[in-house]
Design an enzyme around this catalytic site. Structure first.
Site, PDB file in Angstrom:
ATOM      1  N   ALA A  15       0.848  -1.197   0.000  1.00 19.51           N
ATOM      2  CA  ALA A  15       0.000   0.000   0.000  1.00 19.51           C
ATOM      3  C   ALA A  15       0.883   1.247   0.000  1.00 19.51           C
ATOM      4  CB  ALA A  15      -0.888  -0.011   1.238  1.00 19.51           C
ATOM      5  N   SER A 264       5.762   5.336  10.352  1.00 22.40           N
ATOM      6  CA  SER A 264       5.940   4.122   9.563  1.00 22.40           C
ATOM      7  C   SER A 264       4.593   3.505   9.242  1.00 22.40           C
ATOM      8  CB  SER A 264       6.808   3.130  10.334  1.00 22.40           C
ATOM      9  OG  SER A 264       6.000   2.461  11.279  1.00 22.40           O
ATOM     10  N   LYS A 265       4.653   2.498   8.397  1.00 22.81           N
ATOM     11  CA  LYS A 265       3.420   1.822   7.981  1.00 22.81           C
ATOM     12  C   LYS A 265       2.699   1.189   9.167  1.00 22.81           C
ATOM     13  CE  LYS A 265       4.740   1.083   3.261  1.00 22.81           C
ATOM     14  NZ  LYS A 265       4.553   0.329   2.044  1.00 22.81           N
ATOM     15  N   ARG A 266       3.464   0.818  10.168  1.00 23.48           N
ATOM     16  CA  ARG A 266       2.845   0.145  11.315  1.00 23.48           C
ATOM     17  C   ARG A 266       2.242   1.113  12.333  1.00 23.48           C
ATOM     18  NH1 ARG A 266       7.171  -2.091   9.696  1.00 23.48           N
ATOM     19  NH2 ARG A 266       8.428  -0.687  10.944  1.00 23.48           N
ATOM     20  N   ASP A 267       2.552   2.400  12.167  1.00 20.33           N
ATOM     21  CA  ASP A 267       2.086   3.356  13.170  1.00 20.33           C
ATOM     22  C   ASP A 267       0.579   3.524  13.191  1.00 20.33           C
ATOM     23  OD1 ASP A 267       4.527   3.813  14.222  1.00 20.33           O
ATOM     24  OD2 ASP A 267       4.981   5.539  12.959  1.00 20.33           O
TER      25      ASP A 267
END
Ligand code: GLU
Length: 508
Positions: A15, A264-267
């Site tokens: 994504a 980040s993407k995980r945030d």
């Protein structure tokens, strides 16, 4: 004068992060400001990181946000193909020129040999050794092997990569619009792989060749690519293009809300907000997007623009047209910009308030439709008018306004327990009776009734209005009570008061 051409060059590895959309936006704004073209190039040469659906997702993000490329994958243009995986022959023929001039070489080292080199030199150099001017002459490559052996290895189809021969003691640099002069010493650089063993180019080679062949005038990209520029400049130099390099601008990072490091993407999962423009739903992997969270694309662009760009005034709300007029790379800061989700919602609220009622009604209709509810134009506009000053997200229209079209009402427990007094029941039954006798269902008739009721029962406005709102909608807060009652209509209001008083009677 050189034609202005800017590209957004994402890799379809998953994504697209919201920071990627900001990069696209800045490229778009500058291209439009300077009367140039905005190009979408898909950098998909790393087959190991390729993720199906990612390219389509990138295109959908651009379409949703209105950053429509003038050229690129799925948009056509004269400089294609715009997907790097379709340009292999171009890279092969270009890299040959570097080999012929001695700026690139074949390397045949196996994984074991590379590992062996690392171990051997690790102790000697006291740091992680690189494939560079120190080590290259100890390895199996076309610089160390006799030409005849190289020819035979190539003929036999032995695996090889092509590496850039980085000079030992030179300086390379760029004049970055945002960061000023940035200089690198070549002795710190490794001999980057240009063509991998699968025959495809690496990012560095493909990126430089394509920027040149697609006549890119400005490279505007994230800070994480700054260090790659050293190798890029060498490539420009060896291809003979150095005097016509694009203008470079490396954008500041977008930081976590607490300012501690890069967003980040995980945030998203950690902080509970989206960090992607659209929902990403591939297999097990679900990542929420701004669109589905209830954001308007104009608000997202406005919010993103100011994460790094400082127009130098107090103004915060900018249409895309205004941004195009005002934008300049010189007004982008060097230091990271903190991602503030509350601010993103604030922007969205501003855009919702000033949106065109007809256009918003259509958006509200489609949102209700996705929940299985068909709204008439009139009802959608009514919901917009009632709630536009009270919502931050498009979804809030549904959350807050669904009681107007759904018969099922859930009464807020906290209100029932803490505020409602059972002794009021008969008083409200009387009020309901008075309401049933109203001939016109409007503020002029309802207001005196409510005032008289308050007066007669020694109740305050702050006690009565929340009760009525709960009876009609389930929650004690909401828009103007008369507007709300008008939107529901007399018979629905009476029926809901009746239901509330009865249900409560049973449960208490
Ligand atoms: N493919 C790189 C990315 O994924 C592009 C970097 C650049 O713009 O040069 O962001």
């Amino acid at each position: 004068m050189r034609e202005v051409r800017l590209r957004f060059a994402p890799s379809p590895t998953g994504a697209l992060h919201i920071g990627g959309l900001r990069t696209a936006l800045y490229n778009y704004l500058l291209a439009k400001k300077m009367g140039g073209r905005f190009i979408l190039r898909i950098e998909d040469t790393d087959q190991t990181r390729f993720v199906p659906g990612a390219e389509e997702y990138i295109i959908n993000c651009l379409k949703w946000s209105g950053l429509i490329p003038d050229e690129g994958v799925s948009f056509g243009g004269d400089f294609g193909p715009y997907r790097q995986s379709e340009r292999s022959a171009i890279y092969q023929s270009e890299v040959r020129k570097l080999i012929d001039q001695g700026h690139a070489y074949y390397a045949f080292d196996t994984a074991e040999e590379l590992e062996h080199m690392r171990q051997r030199f690790a102790t000697e150099q006291n740091k992680m050794p690189k494939y560079d001017f120190h080590t290259r002459m100890h390895m199996r490559n076309s610089l160390t092997l006799p030409p005849e052996e190289v020819r035979q290895l190539l003929e036999k189809g032995t695996d090889f990569v092509i590496r850039l021969r980085v000079p030992q003691d030179e300086q390379v640099g760029i004049q970055d619009v945002i960061r000023g002069q940035v200089t690198f010493r070549t002795e710190e650089l490794d001999d980057k792989v240009l063509i991998k063993s699968d025959g495809l180019p690496t990012y560095h080679l493909a990126n430089v060749i394509d920027d040149r062949l697609m006549r890119i005038s400005h490279v505007v990209r994230g800070e994480e690519w700054l260090s790659s520029t050293a190798h890029h400049v060498l490539l420009y130099r060896y291809f003979g293009w150095e005097s016509e390099m694009p203008v470079f601008a490396h954008l500041p990072l977008i930081l976590k809300p607490n300012g501690q490091g890069k967003l980040s993407k995980r945030d998203g999962a950690q902080f509970g907000f989206p960090v992607f423009p659209l929902d990403w739903n591939q297999g097990e992997d679900f990542l929420p997007g701004f669109r589905e969270w209830g954001f308007m694309p104009e608000a997202v662009l406005n919010f993103l623009a100011l994460l790094g760009w400082n127009p130098g005034t107090e103004q915060e709300i900018f249409s895309v047209e205004e941004m195009i007029g005002l934008f300049s790379l010189e007004q982008i800061g060097k230091s990271g910009a903190r991602f503030d989700f509350d601010k993103a919602k604030w922007f969205n609220a501003q855009y919702i308030q000033k949106a065109d009622a007809g256009q918003m009604s259509t958006i509200i209709q489609s949102y209700f439709q996705s929940k299985g509810i068909e709204l008439s134009d009139e009802r959608a506009e009514q919901i917009y008018t009632l709630y536009k000053d009270r919502v931050q997200l498009i979804n809030d229209f549904y959350r807050q306004g669904r009681y107007l079209v759904e018969d099922h009402i859930e009464y807020q427990q906290e209100f029932l327990v803490k505020k409602w007094q059972p002794s009021w029941k008969s008083a409200y039954e009387f009020l309901q009776m008075r309401f049933s006798q109203c001939r016109l269902w409007n503020k002029e008739e309802l207001e005196p009734e409510i005032k008289e009721f308050m007066h007669g029962h020694q109740l305050k406005m702050g006690e009565v209005l929340p009760c009525l709102r709960v009876m009609f909608s389930g929650v004690p807060m909401g828009p103007d009570i008369y507007a709300m009652m008008g939107a529901l209509g007399q018979s629905v209001c009476l029926e809901r008061m009746n239901r509330f008083l009865h249900q409560l009677n049973k449960s208490l």
